[in-house]
Design an enzyme around this catalytic site. Structure first.
Site, PDB file in Angstrom:
ATOM      1  N   GLU A   1      24.925 -28.467 -31.626  1.00 43.96           N
ATOM      2  CA  GLU A   1      24.669 -29.892 -31.849  1.00 43.96           C
ATOM      3  C   GLU A   1      24.095 -30.054 -33.245  1.00 43.96           C
ATOM      4  O   GLU A   1      23.443 -29.141 -33.760  1.00 43.96           O
ATOM      5  CB  GLU A   1      23.620 -30.416 -30.839  1.00 43.96           C
ATOM      6  CG  GLU A   1      24.196 -30.804 -29.507  1.00 43.96           C
ATOM      7  CD  GLU A   1      23.141 -31.326 -28.531  1.00 43.96           C
ATOM      8  OE1 GLU A   1      21.954 -31.393 -28.883  1.00 43.96           O
ATOM      9  OE2 GLU A   1      23.538 -31.664 -27.406  1.00 43.96           O
ATOM     10  N   LYS A   2      24.293 -31.213 -33.821  1.00 45.05           N
ATOM     11  CA  LYS A   2      23.595 -31.491 -35.067  1.00 45.05           C
ATOM     12  C   LYS A   2      22.106 -31.573 -34.727  1.00 45.05           C
ATOM     13  O   LYS A   2      21.735 -32.096 -33.677  1.00 45.05           O
ATOM     14  CB  LYS A   2      24.088 -32.822 -35.646  1.00 45.05           C
ATOM     15  CG  LYS A   2      23.607 -33.038 -37.058  1.00 45.05           C
ATOM     16  CD  LYS A   2      24.456 -34.076 -37.792  1.00 45.05           C
ATOM     17  CE  LYS A   2      23.923 -34.288 -39.196  1.00 45.05           C
ATOM     18  NZ  LYS A   2      24.094 -33.086 -40.045  1.00 45.05           N
TER      19      LYS A   2
ATOM     20  N   GLU B   1      18.560 -37.731 -20.475  1.00 44.32           N
ATOM     21  CA  GLU B   1      17.710 -37.481 -21.643  1.00 44.32           C
ATOM     22  C   GLU B   1      18.468 -37.800 -22.933  1.00 44.32           C
ATOM     23  O   GLU B   1      19.626 -37.413 -23.092  1.00 44.32           O
ATOM     24  CB  GLU B   1      17.251 -36.015 -21.661  1.00 44.32           C
ATOM     25  CG  GLU B   1      16.365 -35.660 -20.478  1.00 44.32           C
ATOM     26  CD  GLU B   1      15.669 -34.300 -20.631  1.00 44.32           C
ATOM     27  OE1 GLU B   1      14.623 -34.109 -20.002  1.00 44.32           O
ATOM     28  OE2 GLU B   1      16.170 -33.423 -21.378  1.00 44.32           O
TER      29      GLU B   1
ATOM     30  N   GLU C   1      21.045 -34.303 -22.351  1.00 48.13           N
ATOM     31  CA  GLU C   1      21.362 -33.656 -21.075  1.00 48.13           C
ATOM     32  C   GLU C   1      20.979 -34.566 -19.923  1.00 48.13           C
ATOM     33  O   GLU C   1      20.265 -35.545 -20.091  1.00 48.13           O
ATOM     34  CB  GLU C   1      20.642 -32.296 -20.926  1.00 48.13           C
ATOM     35  CG  GLU C   1      19.139 -32.402 -20.812  1.00 48.13           C
ATOM     36  CD  GLU C   1      18.503 -31.152 -20.174  1.00 48.13           C
ATOM     37  OE1 GLU C   1      19.204 -30.380 -19.489  1.00 48.13           O
ATOM     38  OE2 GLU C   1      17.287 -30.981 -20.345  1.00 48.13           O
TER      39      GLU C   1
ATOM     40  N   ASN D   1      19.223 -34.259 -16.092  1.00 47.81           N
ATOM     41  CA  ASN D   1      18.540 -33.412 -15.117  1.00 47.81           C
ATOM     42  C   ASN D   1      18.805 -33.966 -13.724  1.00 47.81           C
ATOM     43  O   ASN D   1      18.485 -35.118 -13.433  1.00 47.81           O
ATOM     44  CB  ASN D   1      17.039 -33.350 -15.413  1.00 47.81           C
ATOM     45  CG  ASN D   1      16.763 -32.574 -16.692  1.00 47.81           C
ATOM     46  OD1 ASN D   1      17.470 -31.609 -16.996  1.00 47.81           O
ATOM     47  ND2 ASN D   1      15.775 -32.984 -17.457  1.00 47.81           N
TER      48      ASN D   1
ATOM     49  N   ARG E   1      17.645 -33.796 -10.699  1.00 46.12           N
ATOM     50  CA  ARG E   1      16.535 -33.509  -9.772  1.00 46.12           C
ATOM     51  C   ARG E   1      15.393 -34.460 -10.083  1.00 46.12           C
ATOM     52  O   ARG E   1      15.458 -35.208 -11.048  1.00 46.12           O
ATOM     53  CB  ARG E   1      16.062 -32.072 -10.018  1.00 46.12           C
ATOM     54  CG  ARG E   1      15.705 -31.888 -11.502  1.00 46.12           C
ATOM     55  CD  ARG E   1      15.089 -30.558 -11.819  1.00 46.12           C
ATOM     56  NE  ARG E   1      15.153 -30.238 -13.235  1.00 46.12           N
ATOM     57  CZ  ARG E   1      14.285 -30.610 -14.157  1.00 46.12           C
ATOM     58  NH1 ARG E   1      13.235 -31.354 -13.816  1.00 46.12           N
ATOM     59  NH2 ARG E   1      14.424 -30.266 -15.414  1.00 46.12           N
TER      60      ARG E   1
HETATM   61  P1  ADP Z   1      11.235 -31.700 -17.023  1.00 41.42           P
HETATM   62  O1  ADP Z   1       9.982 -32.182 -17.614  1.00 41.42           O
HETATM   63  O2  ADP Z   1      12.427 -32.165 -17.762  1.00 41.42           O
HETATM   64  O3  ADP Z   1      11.276 -31.925 -15.548  1.00 41.42           O
HETATM   65  P2  ADP Z   1      10.158 -29.214 -17.751  1.00 41.42           P
HETATM   66  O4  ADP Z   1      10.280 -29.020 -19.207  1.00 41.42           O
HETATM   67  O5  ADP Z   1       8.888 -29.650 -17.197  1.00 41.42           O
HETATM   68  O6  ADP Z   1      11.330 -30.184 -17.222  1.00 41.42           O
HETATM   69  O7  ADP Z   1      10.458 -27.910 -16.998  1.00 41.42           O
HETATM   70  C1  ADP Z   1      11.468 -27.057 -17.399  1.00 41.42           C
HETATM   71  C2  ADP Z   1      11.955 -26.347 -16.199  1.00 41.42           C
HETATM   72  O8  ADP Z   1      10.907 -25.645 -15.540  1.00 41.42           O
HETATM   73  C3  ADP Z   1      12.513 -27.330 -15.236  1.00 41.42           C
HETATM   74  O9  ADP Z   1      13.631 -26.771 -14.596  1.00 41.42           O
HETATM   75  C4  ADP Z   1      11.367 -27.545 -14.302  1.00 41.42           C
HETATM   76  O10 ADP Z   1      11.879 -27.923 -13.067  1.00 41.42           O
HETATM   77  C5  ADP Z   1      10.703 -26.184 -14.282  1.00 41.42           C
HETATM   78  N1  ADP Z   1       9.257 -26.284 -14.035  1.00 41.42           N
HETATM   79  C6  ADP Z   1       8.328 -26.902 -14.769  1.00 41.42           C
HETATM   80  N2  ADP Z   1       7.118 -26.811 -14.229  1.00 41.42           N
HETATM   81  C7  ADP Z   1       7.268 -26.108 -13.078  1.00 41.42           C
HETATM   82  C8  ADP Z   1       6.382 -25.665 -12.039  1.00 41.42           C
HETATM   83  N3  ADP Z   1       5.093 -25.941 -12.057  1.00 41.42           N
HETATM   84  N4  ADP Z   1       6.890 -24.955 -11.027  1.00 41.42           N
HETATM   85  C9  ADP Z   1       8.202 -24.674 -10.995  1.00 41.42           C
HETATM   86  N5  ADP Z   1       9.065 -25.058 -11.932  1.00 41.42           N
HETATM   87  C10 ADP Z   1       8.627 -25.754 -12.959  1.00 41.42           C
HETATM   88  P1  ADP Z   2      16.172 -28.322 -21.968  1.00 38.00           P
HETATM   89  O1  ADP Z   2      17.297 -28.180 -20.990  1.00 38.00           O
HETATM   90  O2  ADP Z   2      15.564 -27.034 -22.337  1.00 38.00           O
HETATM   91  O3  ADP Z   2      15.203 -29.392 -21.563  1.00 38.00           O
HETATM   92  P2  ADP Z   2      17.200 -30.215 -23.931  1.00 38.00           P
HETATM   93  O4  ADP Z   2      18.623 -30.244 -24.383  1.00 38.00           O
HETATM   94  O5  ADP Z   2      16.755 -31.281 -23.019  1.00 38.00           O
HETATM   95  O6  ADP Z   2      16.894 -28.782 -23.314  1.00 38.00           O
HETATM   96  O7  ADP Z   2      16.269 -30.200 -25.220  1.00 38.00           O
HETATM   97  C1  ADP Z   2      14.885 -29.951 -25.134  1.00 38.00           C
HETATM   98  C2  ADP Z   2      14.199 -30.546 -26.365  1.00 38.00           C
HETATM   99  O8  ADP Z   2      14.734 -30.010 -27.566  1.00 38.00           O
HETATM  100  C3  ADP Z   2      14.383 -32.043 -26.511  1.00 38.00           C
HETATM  101  O9  ADP Z   2      13.418 -32.747 -25.769  1.00 38.00           O
HETATM  102  C4  ADP Z   2      14.204 -32.250 -27.992  1.00 38.00           C
HETATM  103  O10 ADP Z   2      12.852 -32.241 -28.358  1.00 38.00           O
HETATM  104  C5  ADP Z   2      14.858 -31.012 -28.564  1.00 38.00           C
HETATM  105  N1  ADP Z   2      16.277 -31.232 -28.883  1.00 38.00           N
HETATM  106  C6  ADP Z   2      17.334 -31.010 -28.084  1.00 38.00           C
HETATM  107  N2  ADP Z   2      18.495 -31.304 -28.696  1.00 38.00           N
HETATM  108  C7  ADP Z   2      18.165 -31.730 -29.938  1.00 38.00           C
HETATM  109  C8  ADP Z   2      18.916 -32.146 -31.093  1.00 38.00           C
HETATM  110  N3  ADP Z   2      20.247 -32.172 -31.092  1.00 38.00           N
HETATM  111  N4  ADP Z   2      18.227 -32.485 -32.191  1.00 38.00           N
HETATM  112  C9  ADP Z   2      16.880 -32.438 -32.225  1.00 38.00           C
HETATM  113  N5  ADP Z   2      16.110 -32.043 -31.188  1.00 38.00           N
HETATM  114  C10 ADP Z   2      16.744 -31.687 -30.055  1.00 38.00           C
HETATM  115 MG    MG Z   3      15.598 -31.405 -21.294  1.00 38.33          MG
END
Ligand code: ADP
Ligand code: ADP
Ligand code: MG
Length: 452
Positions: free
Chosen positions: A200-201, A275, A288, A290, A292
């Protein structure tokens, strides 16, 4: 409605779901590893079954043991929480094959959205803006560099199976591409057992803005406004707030409509999150979905008054959505701080151990979702997030003041946490002014952590 639900998770989210089931007069079954035998979710559930030793692969990821517990005890549905098996399509399918309901979307949608490069392609088809990037995955460095040249540096090399901020590396110039690609790929292999990569950019200094959606089994989809999750460390969220100061009402409506379009485009059902990154010019791009419930769902509950876990259960039970889009009004401002058992002064090293004393704050507009109690042993086997502190105020400044008070009052004694760091961020003038993007913590790390 379901009579008995098994919660295939641990920690605060298991407790959150059990509490909701009780309010709905649904019986609950907790599952636990030997390390969690005295955990709060085990104590609060109507029944509890040990599913294996501490290691998650032997217990919380052990589908056979979880499914046989659910069938033996006569459960009619399974709630996967977040993390663990929540985005595992095989598990979702097996639950249904065993004659129970998986509280979440179909296995097929989990597969499509779980592969982030496939998800991108589907969003392009649905007419949702995505970050400029590779069409599908890239097969090697050579192809990656060709595409990077076309879209222009800097780029972000990302794992298709990625999650939790893992398996991604920025790359600012062609000379650094090979190393960044190999590092990201190796991390993806280690974390997800899948090293398919895409490009991705890299959007510079973006905000992370995500939309909560709810979709029932009858094609009704609504959004519940946005969450600003830009306060991140290493692409992992630390503080979230809703609504976002960065969105005008016009932009909110536009992004909300695109979130609905995204969900409809994949025939989504149940709760989900779309997101986006938002650049400094107000352009936004899907990154992306999520499939759930999300860690930070309580801030949406605080500003909308909608119990998202309850809606998840109702939708899974084939009921129609309780709400129309016009019923959703965003009231006031909510903030969540994730409290992690880690030491920011030692590069955020995890800090398991025993909780010697504990004081959980309360008061008007305060919610603390946690499994902690005095004497509780924080295990080194699991995620370091041990509590979520959530506040709701009439406006952002009131919410900030409330969070400062709550963080000042909270006592977790016996282990190191990021509580003080959170307190300092809540006092940082740039944070208070709303001048922050996803680089905020990295930019201010020295003054926030090392100079204390
Ligand atoms: P999001 O905020 O987008 O729900 P997070 O960045 O908090 O995702 O978490 C990244 C991954 O780790 C996700 O798949 C989330 O479900 C998992 N995760 C985060 N915190 C916990 C926890 N306390 N126990 C189990 N899984 C967790
Ligand atoms: P994850 O599945 O680990 O949550 P994401 O694709 O949601 O991965 O990205 C996690 C974080 O990385 C985003 O919240 C953002 O801060 C940063 N990020 C992801 N893609 C980009 C992008 N193309 N440019 C800048 N920051 C990004
Ligand atoms: Mg994410």
């Amino acid at each position: 409605m379901f009579k008995k639900i098994l919660i295939a998770n641990r920690g605060e989210i298991a407790v959150r779901i059990i509490r909701c089931c009780k309010e709905m007069s649904i019986e609950t079954v907790a599952v636990y590893s030997t390390a969690d035998a005295t955990s709060l979710h085990v104590q609060l559930a109507d029944e509890a079954v040990c599913i294996g030793p501490a290691k998650t692969s032997d217990s919380y990821l052990n589908m056979e043991n979880i499914l046989s517990a659910a069938m033996t005890l006569g459960c009619d549905a399974i709630h996967p929480g977040f993390g663990l098996l929540s985005e595992n399509s095989t598990f979702a399918r097996l639950v249904e094959e065993c004659g129970m309901t998986f509280i979440g979307p179909s296995g097929d949608v989990i597969d499509q959205m779980g592969n982030k490069s496939v998800a991108r392609e589907m969003m392009i088809k649905a007419g949702v803006p995505v970050v400029p990037g590779s069409p599908g995955s890239i097969k090697d460095e050579k192809e990656g560099k060709q595409i990077a040249k076309q879209i222009g540096y800097p780029v972000l090399i990302k794992a298709s199976a990625g999650g939790g901020g893992r398996g991604m590396r920025p790359c600012y110039q062609e000379e650094d591409f090979d190393l960044a690609y190999q590092t990201a790929k190796a991390e993806a292999k280690a974390c997800f057992g899948d090293d398919d990569m895409y490009l991705e950019k890299l959007i510079l200094n973006p905000k992370h803005i995500e939309f909560q959606i709810l979709a029932d089994n009858y094609g009704h989809v609504i959004h519940l406004g946005e969450r600003d999750c830009s306060i991140q460390r290493r692409n992992q969220k630390m503080i979230e707030e809703a609504p976002s100061r960065a969105l005008s009402q016009e932009l909110r409506e536009k992004m909300g409509q695109d979130a609905i379009k995204a969900a409809k485009g994949v025939h989504y059902r149940n709760a989900g999150t779309i997101e986006f990154v938002l650049d400094q010019e107000g352009n936004y791009y899907f990154i992306e979905m999520n499939t759930r419930i999300q860690v930070e769902h309580p801030i949406t509950e605080m500003i909308t008054g909608v119990d998202l876990i309850r809606e998840q259960i109702r939708i899974a039970a084939n009921l129609k959505l309780n709400y129309q889009q016009s019923d959703i009004h965003l009231q006031g401002h909510a903030i969540e701080c994730r409290i992690n058992a880690e030491n920011p002064k030692e590069n955020f090293r995890p800090s398991p151990g025993k909780i010697n004393s504990l004081h959980i704050p309360g008061g008007f507009g305060v919610r603390v979702d946690t499994t902690l109690y005095q004497g509780y042993q924080v295990s080194s086997h699991y995620d370091s997030m041990i509590a979520k502190v959530i506040v709701h105020g009439a406006n952002r400044l009131e919410a900030i003041r409330k969070m400062r008070r709550v963080l000042g009052e909270l006592v977790i004694d016996g282990i190191d946490t990021n509580q003080e760091l959170q307190y300092l961020i809540l006092h940082h003038s740039e944070y208070v002014k709303g001048h922050f993007d996803t680089g905020f913590i990295e930019k201010h790390l020295d003054e926030l952590v090392n100079e204390q």
